[in-house]
Design an enzyme around this catalytic site. Structure first.
Site, mmCIF file in Angstrom:
data_model
loop_
_atom_site.group_PDB
_atom_site.id
_atom_site.type_symbol
_atom_site.label_atom_id
_atom_site.label_comp_id
_atom_site.label_asym_id
_atom_site.label_seq_id
_atom_site.Cartn_x
_atom_site.Cartn_y
_atom_site.Cartn_z
ATOM 1 N N GLU A 1 0.810 -1.215 0.000
ATOM 2 C CA GLU A 1 0.000 0.000 0.000
ATOM 3 C C GLU A 1 0.843 1.264 0.000
ATOM 4 O O GLU A 1 0.515 2.242 -0.674
ATOM 5 C CB GLU A 1 -0.953 0.006 1.195
ATOM 6 C CG GLU A 1 -2.086 -0.998 1.101
ATOM 7 C CD GLU A 1 -1.669 -2.418 1.456
ATOM 8 O OE1 GLU A 1 -0.536 -2.600 1.966
ATOM 9 O OE2 GLU A 1 -2.466 -3.353 1.241
ATOM 10 N N HIS B 1 -10.680 -3.622 11.730
ATOM 11 C CA HIS B 1 -11.336 -3.378 10.439
ATOM 12 C C HIS B 1 -12.538 -2.455 10.541
ATOM 13 O O HIS B 1 -13.353 -2.421 9.631
ATOM 14 C CB HIS B 1 -11.804 -4.706 9.831
ATOM 15 C CG HIS B 1 -10.698 -5.586 9.344
ATOM 16 N ND1 HIS B 1 -9.918 -6.338 10.175
ATOM 17 C CD2 HIS B 1 -10.226 -5.840 8.093
ATOM 18 C CE1 HIS B 1 -9.032 -7.029 9.468
ATOM 19 N NE2 HIS B 1 -9.195 -6.739 8.208
HETATM 20 C C1 LIG Z 1 -1.589 -4.643 4.635
HETATM 21 C C2 LIG Z 1 -2.859 -5.300 4.177
HETATM 22 N N1 LIG Z 1 -3.249 -5.192 2.896
HETATM 23 C C3 LIG Z 1 -4.386 -5.767 2.472
HETATM 24 C C4 LIG Z 1 -5.174 -6.472 3.343
HETATM 25 C C5 LIG Z 1 -6.452 -7.162 2.858
HETATM 26 N N2 LIG Z 1 -6.174 -8.627 2.746
HETATM 27 C C6 LIG Z 1 -6.428 -9.483 3.747
HETATM 28 S S1 LIG Z 1 -5.900 -11.029 3.453
HETATM 29 C C7 LIG Z 1 -5.302 -10.572 1.942
HETATM 30 C C8 LIG Z 1 -4.586 -11.567 1.071
HETATM 31 C C9 LIG Z 1 -3.420 -12.151 1.788
HETATM 32 O O1 LIG Z 1 -2.777 -13.094 0.978
HETATM 33 P P1 LIG Z 1 -1.672 -14.035 1.594
HETATM 34 O O2 LIG Z 1 -0.724 -13.241 2.399
HETATM 35 O O3 LIG Z 1 -1.123 -14.819 0.481
HETATM 36 O O4 LIG Z 1 -2.445 -14.970 2.618
HETATM 37 P P2 LIG Z 1 -3.586 -16.026 2.274
HETATM 38 O O5 LIG Z 1 -4.879 -15.301 2.364
HETATM 39 O O6 LIG Z 1 -3.321 -16.565 0.917
HETATM 40 O O7 LIG Z 1 -3.460 -17.048 3.326
HETATM 41 C C10 LIG Z 1 -5.543 -9.235 1.694
HETATM 42 C C11 LIG Z 1 -5.177 -8.528 0.451
HETATM 43 C C12 LIG Z 1 -4.769 -6.524 4.684
HETATM 44 N N3 LIG Z 1 -5.488 -7.148 5.625
HETATM 45 N N4 LIG Z 1 -3.616 -5.950 5.079
#
Ligand SMILES: Cc1ncc(C[n+]2csc(CCOP(=O)(O)OP(=O)(O)O)c2C)c(N)n1
Ligand SMILES: Cc1ncc(C[n+]2csc(CCOP(=O)(O)OP(=O)(O)O)c2C)c(N)n1
Ligand SMILES: [Mg+2]
Ligand SMILES: [Mg+2]
Lengths: 346, 322, 346, 322
Positions: D57, D127
């Site tokens: 971000e 959130h």
């Molecule tokens: C800094 C941040 N950016 C975006 C989000 C929204 N978000 C929550 S989970 C996620 C995807 C995370 O992917 P990954 O790290 O691969 O974990 P997975 O869900 O695949 O286990 C996103 C974009 C967040 N919570 N925090």
């Protein structure tokens, strides 16, 4: 690749920067440059070589130790000095000072005070410029910046999107008092390489070597092959900031400074220029700087009534009256000169 | 009695507390060389409790959160006000919520110290912010000592507090000196304000370094109007009872605050007064303007957007007249 | 290195997690788990192997896809489920829900919703614990997290300060809809390696392979040799979040899911356990889960009057009255059930 | 007339503007699949103007700053309110200051879109923030549309504005629908509020989704008291003249705001009223409490710290009585 400029041209740039910084120190002492400065003395070879490899319409984002970048890109010394002294004739109308200047007429789009964050700004700028042509963006930062997460994020974006941006790291061995090895696990070049960005480490004291490495990186970017990083090893002969002239900070050995002085970019380049040519250049530079200082100090100071100018491009009404008279400011007695220009850290 | 400077008071509080409590440690940039004069002498005395950090503010702020959850009491020093905006999420959304989110299982006693908030003459627009209102708005405990004695006492209490606390030290206050006997230095509880100068006609609530300007203005106006100066010392928690008691007597209120006007501390104080206190005249704020960005490198422009003594005089006179 | 647990133990953990997640989906459908969940179905082998390699007093920081970590570390399924359903009997007294839980009795110190930021928190925790003993900290995150600058900063700090922390990346190929290669220039392991952190990429579907790799990393940390990173390649069979059951998101092929189902950790481990032993385990798990669901749904809901509890460890007065009756809440008519539980992104 | 949803209005504004102006592009997470329904259809129509970002971000917020300086008009979508705290420094200290620092040489027309601010039931304490007051305090242009029509018009104006603008879309508003004829959709200037429901006895200034609750309460109380509902629509700039005109007539003021109380938008409105407007009774705020953290996963607790219709009713009745 454009042809490498003549030796005298590099000499002139380095000499101009060196003498400019020395004049600035005088103006810091006299109180005319209120911020103090982060002198780039010792690092001029990087600025000279990097900027010579750019086309005038390429975009560079500078940092706090950026005076050399401005002069090497052809910023007017008078208007630039007027900026450092907070005058309306300054390149930014006195709104930037030494820490955050920009001069679009010289292709310098700003200098974020947030160390490392210019890298992603340059990435976005490079992406935008590439959509309308073949301009290249350059981000210059120090060794301290490569521990800033936002900079590492920009490596990822630039690599994924093949942005025409060149990351230039001026590794002068210290982030303020912190030696690079104490701040950087791994290496500068290795960090870029981990993101799939071609990275090299190059002698920053010889402007011609700098030029060659930079020209290759710029060609690569302009040719559509994406970002690269060049780490230039260099050294600052002065303190981090002019405040160090008032403090004793024992973070480096005098012997180390002396060793690096043996590889002074000014001397390295001077050796390539016949003495009479050098003398002519030197004389001209003094004239230019005399005129610059005159221009700066004769330029009017800003009018307090204009304090809200340029806040917005599409102005909005701001409540809360501006306060004009300087003398009656709310500065506690006894805070004195230390307060006047700060005594903390850039 | 020795003259104690504000910066020295911070150094002394930290030294005393590190002496007393082995869990206290300090981290930040250039702290080995004590660029801000807060950590002077600590590396020699507590070599393994001075963590010199690279330029990784988000990383080391989160690091402090983890260390605090693990039983330590980190004190994090930041070099510039904007760095607190850079780590706002880590403080307000993480450190400050872990206790709640764990239903009380963990505590996060981190102290964030900013020795130099506000205008830094010459340093430009990115170095001259006054972001304390943001932290108080988001529910992070926030203190802003005006004097060396308060700097000592509030910093100490912040370190001992079991929650995250941000300590804002105004740039212009750092060089202030005060006659203090060391034995009189003591913790000062969060949320207890101070009447710095009693008066009858109007209460001036002043924040940080402006407390001194308010007192000076009060003295200057002494023949004309009797001004009470109230220093809240901590913004969250806030000493509403103390302020109410003052306004109860004076019936008039002016706020003198170096933060931005819109949604600033001045707004909160006026709003609360409007809701809960009986005022004989409309209150006033003397603050930075709405949306102010201090240019930071041209004193003429910089001072134009900071609250001034002259503005305070005018506000007091207006409030007293009406 | 501690001895690798029996095959049946791994099987039991995986089976418990699988069935727990399936029960959760039912409870999402019934509206009892208001947040929806991020199911870890398909990834249970990582949780089982990683947690088995830890001492009970080691500290783990989990993330949004963390149910498996809790169960594998021995969190009580009833109290954990009570948390997910927002009950006072929950491990966090109903203050955490599915997205941000912690259970210190099981050595799980939290789950930051800010993806990637747990890594630096774990680094600080590991540093603190190491000062008073030989406990190790673990940070678990996904492939999406390694593009977050704050996480990369923690690699630097952990490496410079030789912190006993193990970084565990569950690379399930996607960050929500973003395929890992589209988000990650270079590689996960390469990013850690750039900071001088030993890093390896290991099959995450076989819990015994996971265990061996993790045990080595934990030994390294406990022995004072600093951080390491283990990237486990794995896959989620379900959507990113249960909301995907209501949306059609075409970001991956069914054939890909099918390929990964052939390497289901539950099947891999089941093959190592004699059928009668498995049956006994399965039956016990159903009993445990029946009891857990009962416990959760019988646990009282929180009292609105307690809404400000646990905000601070050293409480302060909060102005602004708490509002009790649930029915009169300021929710616009017509916002309906979508609003009730959100329809956006975790 | 078609029923236009709030989310669809955002989608339509962005589509229309990308159609009209080839410099507009959008970046963010999962926008190819339009998880928030804002970017639906854009990838097909403008394949090279939809930049799918990794979880970086700060990086992509800075990227947008650079792209804007380079002549583009980025629209950045964020998935969760706290992400705006994570990039606060990049917006408030960088994007929002470059024009000033360059003495007017550059402009930075970035739009930051948050389709879902405020409580997300079930999603937990991290959130459920409402951080709009922070941006307005720091001088970043800030809008918060309440209706689909306003969402269209304010988002469009934000994109066309030459400065950084943050657009907060309240979570509970996203599913709202309105009868609108597409031809009536038009840009709505920043800084112009709206009287949503005229009345004589008291002005209720409501922010975001609470506008609808305020109107409902006003209708409910119609026999008893005549309530005017005023929606500022943009917080910075703020339509002070519009509010003053309303209060001028009613003489009474209540603010209904989902932000935290301390230094929130409610504070600013009450403070300004106390300074500048003539009130027949002490004004009131109905807000989240001081320092509120919405637990976010137990509706009983969550609703307890959000402003309610019942509280508004009580506040109106108290203000009218006194
Ligand atoms: C800094 C941040 N950016 C975006 C989000 C929204 N978000 C929550 S989970 C996620 C995807 C995370 O992917 P990954 O790290 O691969 O974990 P997975 O869900 O695949 O286990 C996103 C974009 C967040 N919570 N925090
Ligand atoms: C993010 C951030 N952290 C800290 C600072 C304070 N600061 C300004 S310059 C500097 C040192 C930078 O070192 P380096 O990047 O090596 O550049 P150099 O000064 O050596 O040219 C620091 C710590 C800052 N401006 N921004
Ligand atoms: Mg350096
Ligand atoms: Mg993933």
């Amino acid at each position: 690749m454009s042809a490498r400029p003549a030796a005298a041209a590099f000499y002139g740039t380095i000499r101009l920067i060196r003498r400019f910084e020395e004049r600035c120190v005088d103006l810091v002492r006299s109180g005319d440059i209120g911020s103090g400065i982060h002198p780039c003395v010792g690092q001029e070879g990087v600025a000279a070589g990097v900027c010579a490899a750019l086309r005038p319409d390429d975009a560079l984002l500078s940092n706090h130790r950026g005076h050399g970048h401005f002069l090497a890109r052809g910023s007017d010394p008078g208007r630039f000095l007027a900026e450092l002294t907070g005058r309306v004739g300054g390149v930014d109308r006195g709104r930037a000072g030494s820490f955050h200047p920009s001069d679009l007429s010289a292709g310098i789009w700003g200098a974020s005070g947030t160390v490392g964050h210019g890298a992603a700004i340059a990435t976005g700028l490079g992406w935008a410029l590439a959509r309308d042509g073949d301009r290249v963006a350059v981000s210059v930062f120090g060794d301290g910046a490569v521990s800033q997460g936002a900079l590492l994020e920009s490596f990822n974006l630039a690599s994924l999107w093949r942005v025409p941006v060149v990351f230039v790291c001026e590794n002068n061995g210290y982030a303020t008092t912190l030696p690079a090895p104490a701040g950087i696990a791994g290496s500068v070049a290795g960090r870029a390489a981990a993101f799939g960005i071609p990275a090299s480490t190059v002698d920053g004291q010889d402007p011609e070597v700098v030029y060659d490495a930079m020209a290759a990186a710029v060609d690569r970017a302009r040719g559509g092959d994406g970002p690269s990083l060049v780490e230039f090893t260099t050294y600052r002969y002065e303190g981090h900031h002019t405040f160090e002239r008032r403090m004793r900070l024992a973070y480096r050995e005098e012997a180390e400074v002396a060793r690096w002085r043996e590889r002074d970019p000014l001397a390295i380049q001077a050796a390539r220029v016949p003495p009479p040519v050098r003398e002519a250049i030197d004389a001209e530079i003094e004239e230019v700087l005399d005129a610059a200082v005159r221009f700066a100090l004769e330029s009017p100071r800003p009018d307090p009534a204009d304090a809200a100018d340029h806040l917005y491009a599409t102005p909005v009404r701001i409540r809360g009256s501006l306060f004009a008279p300087l003398g009656a400011a709310a500065v506690p007695d006894g805070a004195g000169p230390q307060f006047r220009w700060g005594f903390s850290h850039a | 009695m020795p003259k104690l400077s504000y910066a020295k008071a911070l150094n002394r509080a930290l030294t005393d507390e590190m002496e007393r409590d082995p869990d206290v440690f300090v981290l930040g940039e250039d702290i080995r060389f004590a660029l801000n004069n807060v950590t002077t002498g600590l590396l020699d005395r507590f070599p393994d409790r001075v963590l010199e950090t690279p330029l990784s503010e988000q990383g080391f702020t989160n690091f402090a959160t983890g260390a605090a959850m693990g039983g330590k009491r980190p004190v994090v020093e930041y070099q510039i006000p904007f760095l607190l905006l850079l780590v706002l999420e880590q403080i307000a959304n993480q450190a400050n919520k872990f206790r709640l989110m764990s239903g009380g299982q963990v505590k996060v006693p981190v102290t964030y110290l900013l020795p130099g908030t506000g205008w830094r003459p010459g340093w430009g627009a990115q170095h001259s912010d006054q972001p304390y209102g943001v932290f108080a708005h988001l529910g992070v405990k926030t203190v802003i000592p005006a004097t060396p004695t308060d700097a000592y006492g509030l910093f100490l209490s912040a370190i001992r507090d079991d929650d995250p606390v941000v300590v804002f030290c105004p740039m212009p206050a750092l060089a202030l000196r005060e006659d203090v006997s060391y034995v009189d230095l003591a913790p000062i509880p969060l949320g207890v304000g101070r009447v710095c100068r009693p008066g009858d006609d109007v209460t001036v609530l002043a924040v940080g370094h402006l407390v001194h300007d308010a007192v000076a203005v009060a003295d200057e106006l002494a023949g004309e109007v009797s001004v009470e100066v109230f220093d809240p010392r901590s913004l969250h928690p806030f000493d509403w009872a103390g302020l109410a008691a003052s306004v109860e007597r004076t019936g008039r209120l002016v706020v003198f605050d170096d933060g931005n006007r819109f949604c600033g501390v001045g707004a909160e104080v006026l709003a609360t007064a409007a809701e809960e206190m009986r005022l004989a005249a409309a209150p006033k704020r003397v603050t930075r303007p709405d949306a102010a960005v201090v240019v930071g490198c041209a004193p003429e422009l910089d001072l134009a957007v900071q609250p001034s003594r002259a503005q305070l005089v005018a506000a007091i006179q207006a409030v007293v007249k009406s």
